[in-house]
Design an enzyme around this catalytic site. Structure first.
Site, PDB file in Angstrom:
ATOM      1  N   SER A   1      18.767  -6.686  20.482  1.00 35.20           N
ATOM      2  CA  SER A   1      19.636  -6.106  21.495  1.00 35.20           C
ATOM      3  C   SER A   1      18.838  -6.265  22.930  1.00 35.20           C
ATOM      4  CB  SER A   1      19.719  -4.291  21.181  1.00 35.20           C
ATOM      5  OG  SER A   1      20.605  -4.403  19.985  1.00 35.20           O
TER       6      SER A   1
ATOM      7  N   ASN B   1      11.277   1.828  10.904  1.00 34.74           N
ATOM      8  CA  ASN B   1      10.876   1.112  12.369  1.00 34.74           C
ATOM      9  C   ASN B   1      11.356   2.099  13.533  1.00 34.74           C
ATOM     10  OD1 ASN B   1      12.618  -0.150  14.323  1.00 34.74           O
ATOM     11  ND2 ASN B   1      13.574  -0.506  12.132  1.00 34.74           N
ATOM     12  N   ALA B   2      10.380   2.104  14.602  1.00 30.22           N
ATOM     13  CA  ALA B   2      10.894   2.507  15.748  1.00 30.22           C
ATOM     14  C   ALA B   2      10.439   1.817  16.950  1.00 30.22           C
ATOM     15  CB  ALA B   2      10.551   4.323  16.119  1.00 30.22           C
TER      16      ALA B   2
ATOM     17  N   CYS C   1      21.623   2.588  17.675  1.00 32.49           N
ATOM     18  CA  CYS C   1      20.001   2.826  17.075  1.00 32.49           C
ATOM     19  C   CYS C   1      19.905   4.312  17.122  1.00 32.49           C
ATOM     20  CB  CYS C   1      19.174   2.119  18.423  1.00 32.49           C
ATOM     21  SG  CYS C   1      17.584   2.374  18.428  1.00 32.49           S
TER      22      CYS C   1
ATOM     23  N   LYS D   1      28.790  -2.160  16.424  1.00 26.72           N
ATOM     24  CA  LYS D   1      27.877  -1.571  15.477  1.00 26.72           C
ATOM     25  C   LYS D   1      27.820  -0.158  15.591  1.00 26.72           C
ATOM     26  CE  LYS D   1      23.628  -3.164  12.967  1.00 26.72           C
ATOM     27  NZ  LYS D   1      22.566  -4.261  12.860  1.00 26.72           N
TER      28      LYS D   1
ATOM     29  N   GLY E   1      16.735  -1.417   4.468  1.00 22.51           N
ATOM     30  CA  GLY E   1      16.046  -1.953   3.323  1.00 22.51           C
ATOM     31  C   GLY E   1      16.864  -1.458   2.142  1.00 22.51           C
TER      32      GLY E   1
ATOM     33  N   GLY F   1      20.561  -3.149   3.336  1.00 23.68           N
ATOM     34  CA  GLY F   1      19.644  -3.362   2.139  1.00 23.68           C
ATOM     35  C   GLY F   1      20.287  -4.598   1.258  1.00 23.68           C
TER      36      GLY F   1
ATOM     37  N   GLY G   1      18.573  -8.385   7.136  1.00 23.41           N
ATOM     38  CA  GLY G   1      17.493  -7.780   7.911  1.00 23.41           C
ATOM     39  C   GLY G   1      16.119  -7.899   7.339  1.00 23.41           C
TER      40      GLY G   1
HETATM   41  C1  DHB Z   1      15.484  -0.422  17.231  1.00 25.30           C
HETATM   42  C2  DHB Z   1      16.894  -0.800  17.742  1.00 25.30           C
HETATM   43  C3  DHB Z   1      17.894  -0.385  16.488  1.00 25.30           C
HETATM   44  O1  DHB Z   1      19.409  -0.539  16.785  1.00 25.30           O
HETATM   45  C4  DHB Z   1      17.554   0.122  15.362  1.00 25.30           C
HETATM   46  O2  DHB Z   1      18.302   0.358  14.332  1.00 25.30           O
HETATM   47  C5  DHB Z   1      16.305   0.043  14.891  1.00 25.30           C
HETATM   48  C6  DHB Z   1      15.227   0.051  16.011  1.00 25.30           C
HETATM   49  C7  DHB Z   1      14.586  -0.478  18.169  1.00 25.30           C
HETATM   50  O3  DHB Z   1      14.365  -1.443  18.744  1.00 25.30           O
HETATM   51  O4  DHB Z   1      13.776   0.410  17.997  1.00 25.30           O
END
Ligand code: DHB
Length: 305
Positions: free
Chosen positions: A46, A70-71, A129, A164, A216, A243, A264
């Protein structure tokens, strides 16, 4: 071998397996690599209006064999720099979908317009996100705002617009329906589930940002339920995400109503060759089930309408 080609959101795909946004790096070379490995199309990380460094480390943690937490904080070079990466991937022949994130409808429209100029075949709007302040779920949880954003983008670009949407809400199908009213060509569902892990010895969250998103195998049933409900609610194509590790996972999504799927976490766990494997295995699975064309399997698990 069964025919895996499919039309989705006005785009012809050689197979239904799309590289999900934010996976496998963001460079033109990595997008080209996913295409060479057999992806049906590749979706960019993105991209926003200005460069963002993202959150401090740690930004990602494996959740046993079940997935990833994740972040990242939407790290990206900004729309000014990114077209050169898309150019590289286009020269390698890749079918590319450009993902953008923004804080409001006008910014989405401006970014999507710049993204569309790079030659992508469609744009995907990150309305989901789960942890970025001012972006993603924070602008994508209200159906009226989703409709406003999608309409603003559709009014400005000629390419198909994919919304999305988030699973972090009580009614994802209402968000999908709002996006359809705004003129979206397709819905992708789902993005990550908001999630947290704690390091009990350090007495703090594992990820530097605290909250993150779970992807996942663990989230597949959640994604399937969302795709099922969205299929019942809208007439535009649905892209299933969440997943997908095997061809059978993908076929579950297709039978739940998806016309294509995004992959992913499986890329992180199994490497980029997963795309070739998934296409081969899905073809073999359809042959075994006596299904000649992937399109014949779309929504096959729904009662006849
Ligand atoms: C991030 C962005 C997203 O859209 C997501 O689902 C997970 C992480 C990010 O860049 O942190």
């Amino acid at each position: 071998m069964a025919d895996l080609s499919v039309r989705c959101a006005g785009v012809s795909l050689r197979n239904p397996f799309l590289l999900a946004s934010g996976i496998w790096g963001e460079s033109g070379d990595s997008l080209a690599g996913a295409w060479a490995a057999g992806a049906g199309a590749v979706i960019t990380k993105s991209i926003g209006a200005v460069p963002r460094p993202g959150y401090p480390n740690p930004t990602i943690e494996t959740y046993e064999r079940w997935g990833l937490l994740n972040a990242m904080g939407l790290p990206n070079p900004g729309i000014g720099e990114y077209p050169r990466e898309i150019d590289l991937a286009r020269k390698a022949g890749a079918t590319i979908i450009g993902s953008v994130f923004a804080g409001d409808a006008e910014e989405f429209a401006r970014l999507a317009e710049l993204m569309a100029r790079t030659g992508v075949v469609a744009v995907e709007l990150n309305l989901s996100c789960p942890h970025a302040e001012g972006f993603g779920t924070e602008v994508g949880s209200d159906p009226e705002e989703v409709e406003r954003i999608v309409r603003a983008v559709v009014d400005r670009v000629k390419v198909p617009v994919i919304a999305k949407i988030t699973p972090n809400t009580s009614d994802p199908a209402a968000l999908a329906s709002a996006a359809e009213h705004g003129g979206a060509a397709a819905i992708s569902a789902i993005n990550t589930l908001r999630a947290l892990a704690i390091d009990v010895r350090l007495r703090r969250p594992v990820l530097a940002h605290g909250l993150g998103g779970l992807s996942g195998a663990a989230i597949k049933p959640v994604g399937l339920a969302c795709v099922w409900q969205i299929y019942e609610e809208v007439s535009i194509p649905v892209i299933g995400v969440g997943g997908i590790m095997t061809a059978e996972d993908a076929l579950e999504y297709i039978m739940a109503g998806a016309r294509s799927v995004e992959v992913g976490t499986a890329v992180t766990f199994q490497g980029i060759d997963v795309f070739g494997r998934l296409a081969h295995d899905l073809s073999a699975l359809l042959d075994e089930l006596g299904i000649a064309r992937l399109e014949d399997a779309v929504a096959a698990a729904h009662p006849a309408r």
